[in-house]
Design a protein around this motif. Structure first.
Motif, short mmCIF file in Angstrom:
data_model
loop_
_atom_site.label_atom_id
_atom_site.label_comp_id
_atom_site.label_asym_id
_atom_site.label_seq_id
_atom_site.Cartn_x
_atom_site.Cartn_y
_atom_site.Cartn_z
N TRP A 1 -64.79 18.72 2.56
CA TRP A 1 -64.00 19.05 3.75
C TRP A 1 -63.02 17.90 4.01
O TRP A 1 -63.34 16.73 3.78
CB TRP A 1 -64.89 19.23 4.97
N MET A 2 -61.85 18.24 4.55
CA MET A 2 -60.81 17.26 4.80
C MET A 2 -60.31 17.38 6.23
O MET A 2 -60.11 18.49 6.75
CB MET A 2 -59.64 17.48 3.83
N SER A 3 -60.11 16.24 6.87
CA SER A 3 -59.47 16.18 8.18
C SER A 3 -58.10 15.55 7.98
O SER A 3 -57.99 14.37 7.64
CB SER A 3 -60.30 15.34 9.15
N PHE A 4 -57.05 16.34 8.18
CA PHE A 4 -55.69 15.91 7.90
C PHE A 4 -54.84 16.07 9.16
O PHE A 4 -54.40 17.17 9.49
CB PHE A 4 -55.11 16.75 6.75
N PHE A 5 -54.67 14.98 9.92
CA PHE A 5 -53.94 14.98 11.18
C PHE A 5 -54.59 15.89 12.23
O PHE A 5 -53.92 16.37 13.14
CB PHE A 5 -52.48 15.41 10.97
N THR A 6 -55.86 16.15 12.10
CA THR A 6 -56.58 16.94 13.10
C THR A 6 -57.96 16.35 13.30
O THR A 6 -58.43 15.52 12.51
CB THR A 6 -56.74 18.41 12.66
N GLN A 7 -58.65 16.78 14.36
CA GLN A 7 -60.02 16.35 14.58
C GLN A 7 -61.01 17.26 13.84
O GLN A 7 -62.17 16.92 13.68
CB GLN A 7 -60.34 16.35 16.07
N GLY B 1 -53.16 9.79 4.28
CA GLY B 1 -54.50 9.27 4.45
C GLY B 1 -55.33 10.29 5.18
O GLY B 1 -54.91 10.80 6.24
N VAL B 2 -56.48 10.64 4.65
CA VAL B 2 -57.30 11.69 5.23
C VAL B 2 -58.75 11.24 5.27
O VAL B 2 -59.15 10.29 4.58
CB VAL B 2 -57.20 13.01 4.43
N GLU B 3 -59.54 11.91 6.08
CA GLU B 3 -60.98 11.69 6.10
C GLU B 3 -61.65 12.80 5.30
O GLU B 3 -61.30 13.97 5.46
CB GLU B 3 -61.52 11.65 7.52
N ILE B 4 -62.58 12.42 4.46
CA ILE B 4 -63.26 13.37 3.59
C ILE B 4 -64.76 13.34 3.87
O ILE B 4 -65.36 12.27 4.00
CB ILE B 4 -63.02 13.04 2.11
N ILE B 5 -65.35 14.50 3.96
CA ILE B 5 -66.81 14.65 3.92
C ILE B 5 -67.13 15.49 2.70
O ILE B 5 -66.55 16.55 2.50
CB ILE B 5 -67.35 15.33 5.19
N MET C 1 -61.26 19.75 -4.14
CA MET C 1 -60.64 18.50 -4.58
C MET C 1 -59.99 18.64 -5.95
O MET C 1 -59.00 17.98 -6.24
CB MET C 1 -61.69 17.39 -4.61
N ALA C 2 -60.52 19.52 -6.79
CA ALA C 2 -59.93 19.73 -8.11
C ALA C 2 -58.51 20.27 -7.99
O ALA C 2 -57.63 19.92 -8.77
CB ALA C 2 -60.79 20.65 -8.95
N ASP C 3 -58.28 21.13 -7.00
CA ASP C 3 -56.93 21.67 -6.79
C ASP C 3 -55.95 20.59 -6.39
O ASP C 3 -54.74 20.73 -6.60
CB ASP C 3 -56.95 22.76 -5.71
#
Length: 229
Positions: free
Chosen positions: A103-109, A92-96, A116-118
């Motif tokens: 941009w993705m926040s993955f276990f970090t602030q 589960g990640v946060e996306i802007i 996203m295509a990749d």
């Protein structure tokens, strides 16, 4: 391809309204979809909740997403939580997303730039791009027919069924290369004319047909989304 009976029975927290006729008349399909399209564009902001029925084994993809978007032709935006599979791992990640940048926040602030295509995932901002996002799906739907009246919580929606050209779905989801069309069911709130639900089924993956269910709410709510510094 026709799977409309299956689509209508999918769990979207929608149950058939039994016993009585809720509305005296049903708005004709072309008029209802045109109103829903304009309402989406004019809202400026819309929140959504997206769910996918299944991601085939060995594939990256989004299983669920929830967040808010800013509807704009030049610079659509999205911010929210996305759950999916990345290189075999559920996360589960946060996306802007601002225009074509994500941009993705993955276990970090901190947020890190991603493509996203990749990841085998759509850019969620594209759903809110006026002229080619959700509103475009409404515009290019064909063979549209009025369906059942259904209940979504305290709200009663009028369903409309139809098909959407594959290229519109491929552009938004980065999936469905082998498909020619997709089946769709819209849930429209008759009084406001707002699109509240979209269920799309078809060959998103070669392995098996897949369904995406999209619920929309909070039209016009104040939302601020900026790119990470």
């Amino acid at each position: 391809m026709r799977r409309r009976a299956v689509l209508v029975s999918l769990p979207l927290a929608l149950t058939l309204v039994g016993g009585c006729t809720v509305f005296e008349e049903t708005t004709p399909p072309d008029e209802a979809l045109a109103t829903a399209q304009q309402s989406f564009v004019d809202a400026g902001t819309v929140a959504f909740d997206l769910k996918q029925s299944a991601i085939p084994k060995g594939r990256n993809g989004v299983s669920a997403a929830t967040g808010s978007g800013i509807v704009d032709e030049a610079t659509p935006k999205f911010r929210g939580q996305v759950t999916g599979v990345i290189n075999g791992n559920s996360a589960g990640v946060e996306i802007i997303a601002v225009d074509e940048e994500t941009w993705m926040s993955f276990f970090t602030q901190d947020f890190n730039r991603v493509d996203m295509a990749d990841l085998g995932s759509p850019n969620p901002a594209e759903f809110f791009r006026a002229g080619s996002g959700v509103d475009q799906i409404l515009e290019t739907s064909t063979d549209v027919e009025a369906g059942e009246k259904v209940r979504d919580g305290e709200t009663v929606l009028q369903e409309y069924t139809g098909t959407v050209p594959a290229e519109d779905i491929q552009r938004l989801f980065n999936l469905g290369e082998s498909a020619t069309e997709f089946d769709v069911v819209y849930g429209i709130e008759p009084d406001s004319g707002e699109l509240r639900s979209v269920v799309i089924e078809g060959d998103f993956y070669e392995e098996k047909p897949t369904t995406f269910a999209l619920a929309l709410k909070d039209y016009g709510k104040n939302v601020e989304i900026t790119a990470p510094e």
